[in-house]
Design a protein around this motif. Structure first.
Motif, PDB file in Angstrom:
ATOM      1  N   ASN A   1      -9.661   0.165 -16.084  1.00  0.00           N
ATOM      2  CA  ASN A   1      -8.827   1.284 -15.517  1.00  0.00           C
ATOM      3  C   ASN A   1      -8.638   2.592 -16.345  1.00  0.00           C
ATOM      4  OD1 ASN A   1      -7.109   0.095 -17.622  1.00  0.00           O
ATOM      5  ND2 ASN A   1      -5.338   0.585 -16.340  1.00  0.00           N
TER       6      ASN A   1
ATOM      7  N   THR B   1       0.802  -1.166  -0.066  1.00  0.00           N
ATOM      8  CA  THR B   1       0.083  -0.084  -0.040  1.00  0.00           C
ATOM      9  C   THR B   1       0.808   1.270  -0.093  1.00  0.00           C
ATOM     10  OG1 THR B   1      -0.269   0.094   2.493  1.00  0.00           O
ATOM     11  CG2 THR B   1      -1.661  -1.126   1.277  1.00  0.00           C
TER      12      THR B   1
ATOM     13  N   HIS C   1      -2.739  -2.405  -3.113  1.00  0.00           N
ATOM     14  CA  HIS C   1      -2.137  -3.657  -4.065  1.00  0.00           C
ATOM     15  C   HIS C   1      -2.200  -4.638  -3.308  1.00  0.00           C
ATOM     16  CE1 HIS C   1      -0.351   0.142  -5.555  1.00  0.00           C
ATOM     17  NE2 HIS C   1      -0.031  -0.260  -6.598  1.00  0.00           N
TER      18      HIS C   1
ATOM     19  N   ASP D   1      -3.816   4.459 -13.196  1.00  0.00           N
ATOM     20  CA  ASP D   1      -3.236   4.056 -11.773  1.00  0.00           C
ATOM     21  C   ASP D   1      -2.636   2.640 -12.004  1.00  0.00           C
ATOM     22  OD1 ASP D   1      -3.627   6.373 -10.674  1.00  0.00           O
ATOM     23  OD2 ASP D   1      -5.053   5.668  -9.338  1.00  0.00           O
ATOM     24  N   THR D   2      -1.742   2.145 -11.296  1.00  0.00           N
ATOM     25  CA  THR D   2      -1.260   0.819 -11.155  1.00  0.00           C
ATOM     26  C   THR D   2      -1.889  -0.187  -9.981  1.00  0.00           C
ATOM     27  OG1 THR D   2       0.451   1.486  -9.851  1.00  0.00           O
ATOM     28  CG2 THR D   2       1.192   1.452 -11.980  1.00  0.00           C
ATOM     29  N   SER D   3      -2.650   0.347  -9.274  1.00  0.00           N
ATOM     30  CA  SER D   3      -3.035   0.070  -8.152  1.00  0.00           C
ATOM     31  C   SER D   3      -4.267  -1.088  -8.342  1.00  0.00           C
ATOM     32  CB  SER D   3      -3.828   0.930  -7.210  1.00  0.00           C
ATOM     33  OG  SER D   3      -4.537   1.760  -7.769  1.00  0.00           O
TER      34      SER D   3
ATOM     35  N   THR E   1      -7.537   2.567  -5.995  1.00  0.00           N
ATOM     36  CA  THR E   1      -7.141   4.139  -5.325  1.00  0.00           C
ATOM     37  C   THR E   1      -8.510   4.733  -4.679  1.00  0.00           C
ATOM     38  OG1 THR E   1      -5.562   4.052  -7.218  1.00  0.00           O
ATOM     39  CG2 THR E   1      -6.050   6.070  -5.788  1.00  0.00           C
TER      40      THR E   1
ATOM     41  N   PRO F   1      -4.020  10.894  -2.110  1.00  0.00           N
ATOM     42  CA  PRO F   1      -4.328   9.518  -2.634  1.00  0.00           C
ATOM     43  C   PRO F   1      -3.948   8.421  -1.809  1.00  0.00           C
ATOM     44  CG  PRO F   1      -2.793  10.544  -3.973  1.00  0.00           C
ATOM     45  CD  PRO F   1      -3.459  11.368  -3.029  1.00  0.00           C
ATOM     46  N   TYR F   2      -4.618   7.427  -1.676  1.00  0.00           N
ATOM     47  CA  TYR F   2      -4.124   6.043  -1.023  1.00  0.00           C
ATOM     48  C   TYR F   2      -4.267   5.035  -2.148  1.00  0.00           C
ATOM     49  CZ  TYR F   2      -4.592   1.502   1.734  1.00  0.00           C
ATOM     50  OH  TYR F   2      -4.712   0.443   2.099  1.00  0.00           O
ATOM     51  N   PHE F   3      -3.230   4.060  -2.077  1.00  0.00           N
ATOM     52  CA  PHE F   3      -3.111   2.912  -3.288  1.00  0.00           C
ATOM     53  C   PHE F   3      -3.086   1.757  -2.448  1.00  0.00           C
ATOM     54  CE2 PHE F   3      -1.072   7.113  -4.619  1.00  0.00           C
ATOM     55  CZ  PHE F   3      -1.800   7.587  -5.745  1.00  0.00           C
TER      56      PHE F   3
ATOM     57  N   GLY G   1      -7.215   0.115 -10.772  1.00  0.00           N
ATOM     58  CA  GLY G   1      -6.136   0.432 -11.214  1.00  0.00           C
ATOM     59  C   GLY G   1      -5.573  -0.799 -12.121  1.00  0.00           C
TER      60      GLY G   1
END
Length: 342
Positions: A271, A195, A292, A219-221, A224, A288-290, A258
């Motif tokens: 995404n 995260t 994974h 995003d890659t997450s 998000t 922002p909070y990501f 993401g």
């Protein structure tokens, strides 16, 4: 590699950018609002109904807004205030926390360039500065990458981080059901999640060609979570190619799919590309909070998204490997950078 169509070129200066945004932006918001209250209260039928709403949002636009999510508004305000306090420090104090090889610390204005995305050619460095925090499992908050001169900052940041961790975990059963999986399907893949929390400052800027607060990207997450911002500046691109402003809904979070979830669902969940500006005369902040999955999780289609007789749309890749590629593309965390930050 992320497969994305070409984006819209930037304007030449601030007035033309405003005109371009007006011409390029749809007037009607298309982000659905989902009320989590019944689901979190345990009302019969609420998980299935909420998951159906979430499925529709992720298959059609890839963004949604959640309300009645259980995160106190006062904590969100404290987090925004902490973000502003951090960026109000002298530059030397922030540079003392320059981002390290674990991707924790400070990146100055124009210290990153969005290279992983093909949405816009020849992106210039992003017009924002950011402080990155990471925590993994029991090692939560175990880092010396905290500002020394901001009493209470660490405590507020970690309380907000913990609230985001909890909210993300509460959403996992809904995402599983939305993908026609058992409610607990994601749990063993997300018990040691990778995260990140980012405190970002977008100063007022005169954007030139190919300049953005944050360039167009996806995003890659897995997901998000973005607390609503009183200063507008987030835009997303719909499936028909129009850029729309994210509407401001009080006491809500914008949630987007993401690349990890997009790949894991074999492309079923979208995404959506998005970008950020600050066209106001004052500062704009974002927190922002990501989220994974565990770093060793292999991104290959979940059982419900496999197509018999067809190969997956994306080659299998672990979350950890994908994130390492992303960081190198956008922030250039080479061996030299790691040594310089040590």
């Amino acid at each position: 590699m992320v497969r994305c169509p070409a984006g819209t070129p930037a304007g030449q200066n601030r007035p033309s950018r405003r005109a371009a945004m007006a011409a390029d932006t749809a007037s009607t918001p298309a982000i659905p609002v989902i009320d989590l209250g019944p689901y979190l209260a345990g009302k019969p039928g609420a998980p299935e109904a909420t998951a159906a709403q979430l499925r529709h949002a992720n298959e059609t636009i890839g963004f949604l807004t959640i309300v009645n999510h259980g995160v106190p508004a006062s904590l969100v305000e404290e987090a925004f205030a902490a973000c502003a306090r951090f960026h109000a420090q002298p530059l030397d104090a922030k540079l003392a926390l320059r981002v390290d090889g674990e991707f924790r610390g400070y990146v100055p204005v124009r210290g990153s360039t969005t290279r992983h995305s093909r949405l816009n050619a020849d992106n210039q460095p992003n017009e924002n500065e950011a402080y990155f925090m990471k925590r993994v499992g029991e090692d939560a908050g175990a880092t010396d990458r905290w500002p020394a001169g901001l009493p209470g900052f660490r405590e507020v940041a970690l309380r907000y981080y913990a609230a985001m961790d909890a909210l993300a975990q509460r959403l996992l059963p809904l995402y599983a059901m939305a993908l026609d999986l058992p409610a607990d399907w994601f749990a063993p893949h997300c018990d040691r999640p990778l995260t990140g929390l980012r405190f970002t400052h977008y100063p007022p800027a005169r954007y030139g060609a190919n300049q953005f607060g944050l360039a167009p990207h996806a995003d890659t997450s897995f997901i998000t979570l973005l607390a609503q911002n009183r200063v507008p500046g987030l835009q997303l691109r719909t499936t028909d190619g129009a850029w729309i402003d994210a509407p401001v809904v009080p006491d809500s979070f914008v949630v987007n799919t993401g690349e990890v979830l997009h790949r894991w669902s074999n492309g079923r969940f979208i995404n959506t590309p998005h970008r950020a500006y600050n066209l106001s005369p004052g500062p704009r902040y974002a927190i922002p909070y990501f989220f994974h999955p565990n770093p060793d999780t292999l991104m290959e289609p979940v059982p419900s998204c496999r197509v018999p007789g067809e190969a997956p749309r994306y080659a299998p890749m672990t979350v950890g490997d994908y994130m390492a590629w992303f960081r190198q593309q956008n922030y250039g965390l080479s061996a030299k950078a790691k040594a310089d930050a040590a």
